[in-house]
Design an enzyme around this catalytic site. Structure first.
Site, PDB file in Angstrom:
ATOM      1  N   ASP A  14      23.766  10.976  36.591  1.00 23.55           N
ATOM      2  CA  ASP A  14      23.388  10.241  37.602  1.00 23.55           C
ATOM      3  C   ASP A  14      24.905   9.784  38.576  1.00 23.55           C
ATOM      4  OD1 ASP A  14      22.915   7.737  38.332  1.00 23.55           O
ATOM      5  OD2 ASP A  14      23.140   6.387  37.201  1.00 23.55           O
ATOM      6  N   ASP A 108      19.222  10.186  42.924  1.00 21.62           N
ATOM      7  CA  ASP A 108      20.918  10.566  42.544  1.00 21.62           C
ATOM      8  C   ASP A 108      20.605  10.264  40.863  1.00 21.62           C
ATOM      9  OD1 ASP A 108      19.779   8.222  42.681  1.00 21.62           O
ATOM     10  OD2 ASP A 108      21.517   6.650  42.393  1.00 21.62           O
ATOM     11  N   GLU A 109      20.002  10.651  40.607  1.00 19.21           N
ATOM     12  CA  GLU A 109      20.068  10.553  38.726  1.00 19.21           C
ATOM     13  C   GLU A 109      18.551  12.288  38.214  1.00 19.21           C
ATOM     14  OE1 GLU A 109      18.592   7.201  36.232  1.00 19.21           O
ATOM     15  OE2 GLU A 109      18.089   6.236  38.024  1.00 19.21           O
TER      16      GLU A 109
END
Length: 367
Positions: A14, A108-109
């Site tokens: 993350d 983003d993860e």
């Protein structure tokens, strides 16, 4: 007797305050300052907040007005999604150096299954550390990681040592870890379910674990079995490298509310062109067109129509949107308009890679 289940080595990566961190990376003048991506002090919604802003209670999905009230010195910047996607591709390339079993959740993860990996490294913790180091070296950004036996525990673990840290929950630690969690941390426990559990005296994983499967199914229906298994560390969901995109959308929040349908059509023409551009880039088409309208009182309305054929052109989309716009009168002036396309044709291109993992000894994997 509890059914056996495969223990995998799952990493959840993350990125830390991704959008805001990218803006601070590209503009040194913003570093160390409270920053909000999206919104403004007059209107709009915060898409992301830097850690400096979070100290003042600024959070994503908060209105720009409330964010500025919490943090008068807050700086607003417009999102640059092309830039975020560019860096996300760099990060994805790093993941693929270790495993093809990468399931992106957003820009983003992502989840990674490294039970068997390209480096032949038996330690998922070491792999996570290497990946975070490579991300820092290649992008200048920080990432946090959670490492455990399944996606559920790994995702919770990634939040424990944020920012710029990681946490490993080994197989023998999983049940004790879950017993100490607030039930609101469990997948599927939203606000309503949380309150119901609290009323039943179920506040922690340990409280949840004391109840039988019959009790949980009686009070929570089919979800009861999920809660029963989850608190025991049983979560069968695999890392799926090919996540099927279900919809594609674009929207615009206006600096001033508009009430003229002529002005709305002008804006919708621009939004339809953006949707067309995104469809063409993704080589997608869809059958269901949805018009999103957020009024000045913040109420939300959606109007949809499903076609017999797939479409991907802006003019085709706009024709349907025009019908949806005029099918009933507006109840207030409008602050946001959006168009989404769903029922996409990517189902025919679906290529799911299944994890081919065979493990004999489950409880003594090196983490």
């Amino acid at each position: 007797m509890q059914e056996p289940f495969p223990v995998r080595k799952i990493i959840h990566i993350d990125m830390d305050a991704f959008y805001a961190s990218v803006e601070q990376l590209d503009n040194p003048e913003l570093r160390g300052k409270p920053l909000a991506v999206g919104g403004s002090e007059q209107r709009g919604v915060v898409a992301a907040a830097s850690y400096e802003a979070r100290k003042f209670g600024v959070r994503s999905a908060m209105s720009g007005v409330a964010a500025k009230r919490n943090c008068p010195q807050l700086i607003f910047v417009r999102p640059r999604f092309d830039r975020y996607r560019e860096i996300s591709k760099q990060i994805r390339a790093i993941f693929l150096e270790y495993t093809d079993l990468v399931e992106p959740l957003s820009l983003d993860e992502a989840y990674l299954d490294v039970t068997e990996n390209k480096k032949g490294n038996p330690s998922a913790s070491m792999i996570a550390s290497e990946i975070r180091k490579m991300i820092k070296e290649q992008t200048g950004l920080n990432a946090s990681a959670g490492i455990s036996v399944n996606k559920f525990v790994a995702k919770i673990a990634s939040d424990i040592n944020k920012p710029n840290g990681q946490k490993t929950i080994s197989p023998e630690e999983v049940e004790t870890f879950l017993e100490g969690l607030d039930v609101k941390k469990f997948f599927g426990v939203g606000k309503v379910t949380k309150e119901k559990m609290y009323r039943l005296g179920i506040f922690t994983g340990l409280d949840l674990k004391t109840h039988s499967l019959e009790f949980l199914e009686e009070h929570f229906g089919k979800s009861g079995k999920h809660y029963y298994n989850a608190v025991r560390g049983v979560h069968h969901s695999k890392v799926k490298p090919s996540r099927i995109q279900k919809s594609l959308a674009a929207e615009h929040t206006f600096s001033e509310n508009i009430s003229s349908e002529i002005f709305m059509m002008e804006r919708l023409e621009e939004i339809a062109a953006e949707v067309e551009n995104r469809l063409k880039k993704s080589r997608l088409a869809g059958k269901t067109v949805t018009l999103k309208i957020r009024y000045s009182d913040f109420s939300l309305q959606t109007r949809s129509r499903t076609l017999s054929d797939f479409i991907d052109g802006g003019k085709q989309i706009l024709t349907v949107v025009k019908e949806l716009l005029f099918q009933e009168r507006m109840k207030e002036s409008v602050r946001l308009l959006g168009i989404s396309i769903s029922n996409l044709n990517n189902e025919t291109h679906k290529m799911e890679a299944e994890a081919k993992v065979s493990i004999d000894v489950q409880l003594k994997l090196e983490f």
